[in-house]
Write an enzyme that holds these catalytic residues in place. Structure first.
Site, PDB file in Angstrom:
ATOM      1  N   ASP A 206      -0.266  -3.358   7.100  1.00  0.00           N
ATOM      2  CA  ASP A 206      -0.933  -2.065   7.045  1.00  0.00           C
ATOM      3  C   ASP A 206      -1.251  -1.651   8.483  1.00  0.00           C
ATOM      4  OD1 ASP A 206      -2.163   0.140   5.958  1.00  0.00           O
ATOM      5  OD2 ASP A 206      -4.083  -0.868   5.682  1.00  0.00           O
TER       6      ASP A 206
ATOM      7  N   THR B 256      -4.284   0.783   9.504  1.00  0.00           N
ATOM      8  CA  THR B 256      -5.726   0.892   9.722  1.00  0.00           C
ATOM      9  C   THR B 256      -6.437  -0.404   9.340  1.00  0.00           C
ATOM     10  OG1 THR B 256      -5.607   3.251   9.259  1.00  0.00           O
ATOM     11  CG2 THR B 256      -7.784   2.239   9.214  1.00  0.00           C
TER      12      THR B 256
ATOM     13  N   ASP C 139      -6.122  -5.130   4.082  1.00  0.00           N
ATOM     14  CA  ASP C 139      -7.576  -5.342   4.069  1.00  0.00           C
ATOM     15  C   ASP C 139      -8.324  -4.497   3.049  1.00  0.00           C
ATOM     16  OD1 ASP C 139      -7.222  -2.863   5.281  1.00  0.00           O
ATOM     17  OD2 ASP C 139      -8.865  -3.150   6.704  1.00  0.00           O
TER      18      ASP C 139
END
Length: 833
Positions: free
Chosen positions: A522, A524, A721
């Site tokens: 990912d 961000t 996350d």
């Protein structure tokens, strides 16, 4: 419309009820949940975002929802982990109790060290997963004992903590006691036997050979019937249950040698002359006791190794302090950490360990987090920053709010994860298990064949040669090194990872990480800091403050990092927030709501298209220019007309570039999948020299891309996350969660990086490579000892080199093979990752 989803994490009907209730609380839908299969069937008038469903069931517990295909071949969880590769999870209630290290009876535990009723092995004590509660006493009046610190009611002195001595390992102590007894009686037997080989045996001046044989017999009794008796018990149990193992070979080999010697001592007249030397039958009491003593030494070392394995957990538990300072009604009070509750306000003084997880509410400090994250550089913390139990405060005092206590703290979760992973079994263990299954019967067959061949074709005394060589085969072929090869490396490796901030859920993840050739990441919070900040709010009508007030009001109910950045920016401008109605988060696109009777939409271009908002060419060109600078840009529309945008920057972590460069060097293809726009994603990808990237990704797009790569035969690791990453993390061969992310992401992953940056993935891969190399070395030790040992012991080399192996040397070699495996595994403790 009717949609079917797969639910993971349900274990009972209570779980099913909770999930069903949570889903049915969402307006516009009706859900029916079944436990077997674990499926949710949802009937609704319109499509409902999976993010919304996930958020609802996450509030009910650690459950994960994912799209379910009709065929099992295409199911998200279509490739189940074989049961023999799953860790045997002992319940927390098993702490301090005993279990079989071979898990013959699954997760069954015993209150006492009674020995496994199936394989006969010594039970291992499950480590305590919570620090013991501290008690306090008066130095002058030791009868004064209480759970809380304070003053002595007799003399007024400050009470001091009672230092509890570390509990001794009862299994180790019992083996050490037997070892001492065994040595006391074995050494004289060995000396008597060796002196008999001398031409002028000085012992014959005292007594004749027959009487010395009786002395050996008497001295052997304590070794056989006390120190080594457990090996015969285990051998008998293994035969009854047909769970053949190392004790089968030891029991048969030493038992035959002892019974032969007793028969030769009591009834020498029944033995042929070739078994006799100087008129007496050659006895093997010394071989029996020396072999049992050497095997006992191996068991003693294994018990010591188990203790060292649990040492990692004990050291982690020591990180937690025993007491904390509670701030209540303006006064400080020292309490036990076991009495801390959520919401308590605690004061942490300079140099103290932080007692629980929480956030700073007053003051600031520099905190040493190396014991959790593995990073040596202290971290500056201020108000609203999170702090973790077990980390050490610097030279300033601060006040914190307790948010996670007891088993909820990160430290407790690390302890639990290390404990679970150290008991799990790597897929490579299947090879050792398969061999061991047929190994013992094969060895017994080789021993019988050795006796027959030597008796019929060997030199005189042929039967003596046949008997000795058959016993040597049984002894040297002990498969204990084979059984230790994988679990020893896994236990040490998992502990090493935990000390470096890499938490590994099971041995399968540790092995598979070595084979990963694609990393999906990912953007961000994974590549970037995950702490975005607003750089610019643009309005077509020059009403930036009005636009900011509306979008900040809309975002006040969102937990997304970008939303928080907008709200924080409004606070710095002292802009008040307004009430929001009909708030809705659209997964992967943005948010919608009504503010001051206007329909406000904040999100990406896909969301603008979804709500049919018109975007002028001039505004579009300005947004593209911002995106090419690497900014994340969100469109803002009022009542269907795009009126501006907000530009947000998220700094790339300093460690990301180096980590990605190293992974690519190791042959791992790194692909960034992000919900951000094409221009911003391209800018980040170019800075990091990424192999490939895909922009505008929704959660299901990440999931489908992983499935596509896996269909091509790729071994995929996924780093994420957020809650929306949970399905992709579960689908990947190795899910890697950032420790700074959400609980549901961590629950879905097989590896968790405490610090939450890509350098942790490099560490995990290096650790995996080291552990797998170590396991292969151990298996080599185990196999080479057995192959060479059986060859020599059976006498295959005798015709060429005249080389034979006595049962005593065979026992020493067998024990040395186990020692080699243990010492080689412990080398991982000094490995640098």
């Amino acid at each position: 419309m009717t949609t079917t989803y797969t639910i993971t994490g349900m274990s009972c009907n209570g779980c099913r009820t909770k999930v069903e209730k949570a889903l049915n609380e969402i307006d516009g839908m009706e859900a029916t949940v079944t436990l077997d299969p674990p499926v949710a069937t949802i009937v609704s008038e319109k499509s409902i975002a999976i993010f919304k469903l996930q958020k609802a069931i996450y509030a009910a517990g650690n459950y994960i929802i994912s799209e379910s295909d009709a065929s099992q071949e295409n199911s998200l969880y279509s490739t189940p982990i074989p049961s023999e590769m799953k860790p045997v999870d002992l319940p927390q209630s098993a702490s301090g109790k005993y279990y079989c290290p071979m898990f013959c009876e699954g997760d069954k535990v015993y209150d006492e060290q009674v020995g496994c009723p199936v394989c006969g092995m010594d039970l291992v004590k499950a480590p305590e997963l919570m620090a013991a509660k501290t008690q306090y006493t008066c130095p002058m009046h030791p009868e004064m004992v209480q759970d809380q610190p304070g003053n002595c009611s007799i003399c007024g002195m400050d009470l001091v903590a009672i230092q509890v001595a570390e509990e001794e390992d009862s299994a180790y102590l019992d083996l050490w006691r037997k070892m001492k007894i065994s040595l006391i009686f074995t050494i004289p037997v060995f000396i008597i036997s060796m002196l008999e080989m001398l031409h002028n045996n000085p012992l014959l001046e005292l007594m004749e050979t027959q009487k010395w044989n009786w002395v050996q017999f008497i001295l052997a009794l304590p070794v056989v019937f006390y120190a080594g008796w457990m090996f015969f018990v285990r051998a008998w149990k293994s035969i009854l249950t047909w769970n053949l193992n190392m004790f089968t070979l030891i029991g048969i080999g030493t038992g035959v040698a002892f019974l032969f010697s007793v028969a030769g001592l009591l009834f020498p007249q029944f033995f042929p002359e070739e078994f006799k030397h100087h008129g007496t039958v050659s006895l093997y009491f010394e071989a029996t006791v020396v072999i049992l003593t050497l095997v006992l030494l191996g068991q003693l070392m294994e018990a010591k190794a188990h203790g060292q394995t649990n040492k990692a957990i004990k050291e982690l538990l020591k990180l937690a302090p025993t007491q904390a300072t509670l701030v209540k009604n303006g006064e400080d009070k020292v309490i036990s950490i076991h009495d801390i509750k959520k919401g308590d306000v605690l004061r942490v003084k300079p140099g103290e360990k932080i007692p629980v997880d929480g956030k700073i509410t007053e003051g600031e400090s520099t905190i040493d987090e190396s014991m959790i994250s593995g990073e040596p550089i202290p971290v500056d913390k201020t108000i609203e920053d999170a702090v973790m139990a077990g980390t050490i405060n610097g030279n300033k005092s601060f006040v914190m709010l307790a948010e996670k206590v007891g088993s909820e703290t990160l430290l407790s979760q690390i302890v639990q994860m290390v404990n679970d992973a150290s008991r799990s079994r790597a897929p490579i263990q299947k090879l050792a298990d398969s061999i061991a299954k047929y190994f013992v019967p094969t060895v017994v067959g080789i021993a019988i064949l050795t006796f027959i061949i030597w008796t019929n074709f060997g030199p005189e005394p042929a039967m003596v040669y046949g008997f000795i060589n058959a016993v040597a085969v049984l002894i040297i072929a002990c498969p204990c090194a084979l059984g230790l090869a994988t679990p020893m490396s896994v236990m040490v490796g998992v502990g090493k990872g935990a000390q470096s901030g890499v938490l590994i859920k099971n041995a399968e993840a540790l092995e598979n990480m070595n084979q990963v050739n694609v990393l999906i990441t990912d953007k961000t919070g994974t590549i970037t800091e995950g702490k975005p900040s607003v750089e610019r709010v643009f309005s077509s009508n020059n009403e930036e403050d009005n636009v900011l007030q509306n979008i900040a009001s809309l975002n006040q109910y969102s937990e997304h990092p970008l939303a928080q950045a907008v709200v924080n920016y409004a606070k710095t401008k002292n802009i008040s927030l307004m009430e929001v109605k009909d708030f809705e988060a659209i997964s992967g696109k943005g948010v919608i709501g009504t503010v001051a009777n206007k329909k406000i939409v904040l999100g990406n271009k896909k969301l603008m298209e979804q709500v049919n908002a018109s975007v002028s060419d001039d505004l579009e060109s300005k947004i593209i220019a911002e995106q090419k600078l690497g900014k994340t840009v969100s469109y803002v529309s009022f009542d269907g007309i795009a009126v501006g945008f907000v530009s947000i920057s998220d700094k790339i972590k300093t460690t990301s570039a180096d980590a990605i460069k190293e992974l690519i060097r190791q042959g791992v293809e790194v692909i960034m999948l992000t919900g951000d726009n094409e221009n911003t994603a391209k800018s980040v990808a170019e800075q990091l020299h990424l192999t490939r990237f895909i922009a505008n990704c929704l959660p299901e797009d990440k999931l489908n891309e992983i499935k596509r790569l896996q269909a091509e035969g790729k071994i995929v690791a996924m780093a994420g996350d957020g809650i929306n990453d949970a399905p992709a993390l579960a689908q990947a061969n190795i899910g890697i969660a950032m420790g700074t992310g959400t609980d549901v992401a961590i629950e879905s992953a097989k590896i968790t990086l405490v610090k939450g940056d890509l350098q942790g993935i490099v560490k995990a891969k290096k650790l995996s490579q080291a552990v797998m190399k170590n396991i292969k070395q151990n298996l080599f030790f185990a196999f080479i000892y057995n192959v060479l040992g059986i060859s020599v012991a059976s006498g295959m080399l005798y015709p060429i080199f005249g080389l034979l192996l006595s049962p005593m040397i065979a026992a020493a070699a067998m024990s040395f093979s186990s020692v080699s495996v243990i010492l080689n595994s412990l080398r991982l403790r000094s490995f640098k990752i």
